[in-house]
Write a protein that holds these residues in place. Structure first.
Motif, short mmCIF file in Angstrom:
data_model
loop_
_atom_site.label_atom_id
_atom_site.label_comp_id
_atom_site.label_asym_id
_atom_site.label_seq_id
_atom_site.Cartn_x
_atom_site.Cartn_y
_atom_site.Cartn_z
N ILE A 9 50.54 29.34 60.41
CA ILE A 9 49.82 28.70 59.54
C ILE A 9 49.86 27.18 59.28
CG2 ILE A 9 48.20 30.92 60.05
CD1 ILE A 9 48.31 30.87 56.70
N ASP A 10 49.33 26.50 59.13
CA ASP A 10 49.55 25.41 58.24
C ASP A 10 48.42 25.10 56.96
OD1 ASP A 10 50.89 23.04 57.80
OD2 ASP A 10 50.27 21.81 59.86
N TRP A 11 48.89 25.50 56.20
CA TRP A 11 47.51 24.97 55.52
C TRP A 11 48.62 24.40 54.52
CZ3 TRP A 11 46.05 30.88 54.56
CH2 TRP A 11 45.38 30.84 55.76
N HIS A 12 48.08 23.98 52.95
CA HIS A 12 47.75 23.73 51.52
C HIS A 12 47.62 24.69 50.87
CE1 HIS A 12 48.70 20.05 52.76
NE2 HIS A 12 49.73 19.12 51.70
N ALA A 13 48.69 25.04 49.80
CA ALA A 13 47.84 26.78 49.22
C ALA A 13 47.93 25.50 47.67
CB ALA A 13 48.61 27.21 49.11
N LEU A 14 46.58 25.87 47.16
CA LEU A 14 46.85 25.26 45.51
C LEU A 14 46.40 26.99 44.69
CD1 LEU A 14 46.36 23.69 42.87
CD2 LEU A 14 43.91 23.85 43.73
N VAL A 15 47.86 27.13 44.04
CA VAL A 15 47.73 28.41 42.74
C VAL A 15 46.87 28.10 41.78
CG1 VAL A 15 49.91 30.01 42.41
CG2 VAL A 15 49.58 29.01 44.67
N TYR A 16 45.96 28.89 41.18
CA TYR A 16 46.05 28.85 39.40
C TYR A 16 46.54 30.34 38.84
CZ TYR A 16 42.89 29.73 34.95
OH TYR A 16 43.06 30.24 33.45
N THR A 17 47.91 30.51 38.27
CA THR A 17 48.34 31.43 37.16
C THR A 17 48.24 31.60 35.53
OG1 THR A 17 49.69 31.30 38.92
CG2 THR A 17 50.62 32.69 36.90
N PRO A 18 47.24 32.28 35.47
CA PRO A 18 46.46 32.08 34.01
C PRO A 18 47.65 33.06 33.33
CG PRO A 18 44.65 33.43 35.26
CD PRO A 18 46.22 32.69 36.45
N PRO A 19 47.48 32.62 31.92
CA PRO A 19 48.74 33.09 30.95
C PRO A 19 48.79 34.27 30.96
CG PRO A 19 47.33 32.01 29.38
CD PRO A 19 46.86 31.82 30.84
N LYS A 20 48.79 35.05 31.50
CA LYS A 20 49.16 36.58 31.65
C LYS A 20 49.64 37.80 32.68
CE LYS A 20 44.34 38.02 33.01
NZ LYS A 20 43.27 38.76 32.50
N GLN A 21 49.88 38.74 32.24
CA GLN A 21 50.83 38.93 33.45
C GLN A 21 49.89 40.53 34.10
OE1 GLN A 21 54.41 40.31 31.95
NE2 GLN A 21 55.38 38.99 33.39
N SER A 22 50.41 41.04 35.45
CA SER A 22 49.47 42.04 35.84
C SER A 22 50.12 42.88 36.94
CB SER A 22 47.63 42.19 36.90
OG SER A 22 47.64 42.63 37.21
N TYR A 23 50.33 44.13 36.51
CA TYR A 23 51.41 44.35 37.31
C TYR A 23 50.99 45.59 38.48
CZ TYR A 23 55.14 43.50 33.93
OH TYR A 23 56.26 42.25 33.00
N VAL A 71 42.96 27.62 49.57
CA VAL A 71 43.75 26.91 50.91
C VAL A 71 42.98 25.82 51.70
CG1 VAL A 71 45.53 28.87 51.50
CG2 VAL A 71 43.64 28.92 52.84
N GLY A 72 43.76 25.09 52.28
CA GLY A 72 42.50 24.06 53.57
C GLY A 72 43.70 23.19 54.03
N ASP A 73 43.13 22.02 53.27
CA ASP A 73 43.25 20.74 53.50
C ASP A 73 43.73 20.08 52.08
OD1 ASP A 73 42.67 20.93 55.93
OD2 ASP A 73 41.10 20.01 56.04
N ARG A 74 44.79 18.95 51.82
CA ARG A 74 45.08 18.84 50.58
C ARG A 74 43.84 18.66 49.91
NH1 ARG A 74 50.21 17.52 48.57
NH2 ARG A 74 50.81 16.11 46.58
N GLU A 75 43.94 17.37 49.74
CA GLU A 75 42.73 16.52 49.72
C GLU A 75 41.77 17.40 48.95
OE1 GLU A 75 39.34 12.33 49.93
OE2 GLU A 75 40.32 13.00 51.34
N PRO A 76 40.91 18.15 49.17
CA PRO A 76 39.87 19.23 48.98
C PRO A 76 40.53 20.06 47.85
CG PRO A 76 40.39 19.48 50.33
CD PRO A 76 40.62 19.03 51.23
#
Length: 290
Positions: A171-185, A257-262
Motif C-alpha cells: 500500500i502507498d499511503w501517508h499516515a498521520l499518528v497522534y499519540t496522547p501523553p500516556k501509555q497503554s499496555y 491514512v490517506g493523501d498528504r494534503e488532507p
C-alpha cells in the motif's frame, strides 16, 4: 560475530482481540537491534537510553533463535551466548507495535550474526518472534498481525490463532499518528470487552479481505474505542478528510491514512491536543538486516 537489523512499527486495521483475526500495516518508524555473539552462554539485553527497561522479550528472541538456528549455522558445539541492544523511534506502550518491531529486529539481527539471515524465510523469522512475545507475556493475541506487517511490510491480514497469513498487499499511503501523553499496555487490555464487539470485528475482517482497508480501520476504531474506553473525538476530527482512521492496537495512539494534503489539515486539528503528532509514510518493505 555481530548482526544488525531494523524493523518498522505498524498501525492497526483490525484489532485481533475480538475474534483472533487481525490486520495491520507498516509505518515509517524503526527499531534497530544489534546482536553480538559471545562464548559464555549468557544472554544479556539492553534498551538504549532506558537502563531499567524490561529486556525479557529481546533476550527470549535471541534464545529461541539460537536454539533453532545455531546448528544450521555450524555452531552447535559452541557455548554460545549473546549481547543484544535495541534502540527505537517507536514510543513504547503506544499502540504502534513497539514490541513486534523489537522482536523482529532482534530475531533478524541474531540470524545476521549467525550469517544465515538470507537463508531463513522472513515469515518463519516473524513466527519465532511472535512465539517469544507470547512466552515473554507482552501480548494477549500473539500479535502475528502486527508482527507480520512489521516483518513483511505493506498491510497484512492474519489468523492469530494459527499464525496464518490470510492476505498481504503493498500500500502507498501517508499516515498521520497522534499519540496522547500516556501509555497503554496491550497485556492489560479488557479482552472480555473486546470479545463483545466480535460482530463488528467480523465486518472489519470482511472489509479488509475485500481490500477496503480505510473503511475497515474506521469501523474498527469506533468499535474498539468503545470496548477499551478511549475517546472517539480524535477520529471525528479526522473525518471525512482521512481515507481511514482508527485507534491503533489497544491505544493510546490514533492513526489516520490517506493523501498528504488532507492529513496535513487533520494534523492542524490534532496538534491542538496534548501529545505528539507525526506525519509519516507507510512502508511497503519490512524488516531488514543492515
Amino acid at each position: 560475530m555481530d548482526g544488525r537489523a531494523v524493523a518498522p512499527a505498524a498501525g492497526t486495521v483490525l484489532n485481533a482481540l475480538a475474534t483472533g483475526t487481525g490486520s495491520a500495516f507498516a509505518i515509517d518508524l524503526e527499531t534497530t537491534a544489534t546482536v553480538e555473539l559471545t562464548d559464555d552462554g549468557g544472554i544479556v539485553g539492553e534498551v538504549s537510553g532506558q537502563p531499567d527497561a524490561d529486556t525479557t522479550l529481546v533476550e527470549r528472541c535471541v534464545e529461541l533463535t539460537l536454539a533453532e538456528y545455531a546448528e544450521p549455522a555450524g555452531l552447535e558445539d559452541v557455548n554460545i551466548g549473546a549481547r543484544v541492544r535495541t534502540e527505537s523511534e517507536v514510543p513504547m506502550a503506544s499502540g504502534l507495535k513497539s514490541s513486534s518491531a523489537a522482536a523482529n529486529a532482534t530475531v533478524l539481527a541474531t540470524l545476521d550474526a549467525l550469517a544465515i539471515a538470507d537463508a531463513v524465510e522472513r515469515i518463519e523469522a516473524c513466527r519465532l518472534g511472535v512465539r517469544a512475545a507470547r512466552e515473554a507475556g507482552v501480548t494477549v493475541t500473539g500479535a502475528f498481525d502486527d508482527a507480520s506487517a512489521s516483518m513483511l511490510g505493506g498491510v497484512t491480514v492474519t489468523d492469530n490463532t494459527t499464525d496464518g497469513l490470510l492476505a498481504r498487499e503493498a500500500i502507498d499511503w501517508h499516515a498521520l499518528v497522534y499519540t496522547p501523553p500516556k501509555q497503554s499496555y496491550s497485556a492489560d487490555a479488557d479482552a472480555a470487552a473486546c470479545k463483545r464487539v466480535a460482530p463488528m470485528a467480523d465486518l472489519v475482517e470482511e472489509l479488509a479481505l475485500d481490500g477496503r482497508y480505510g473503511k475497515a480501520m474506521t469501523v474498527n476504531g469506533f468499535a474498539f474505542c468503545g470496548a477499551l474506553g478511549f475517546s472517539t473525538d480524535p477520529m471525528i476530527d479526522a473525518l471525512p478528510d482521512a481515507a481511514g482512521v482508527s485507534l491503533s492496537g489497544t491505544g493510546p495512539s490514533y492513526v489516520a491514512v490517506g493523501d498528504r494534503e488532507p492529513l496535513t489539515t487533520i494534523r492542524e486539528r490534532w496538534t491542538d491536543r496534548d501529545g505528539t503528532t507525526r506525519l509519516l509514510q507507510t512502508r511497503t518493505d519490512g524488516a531488514r538486516t543492515t
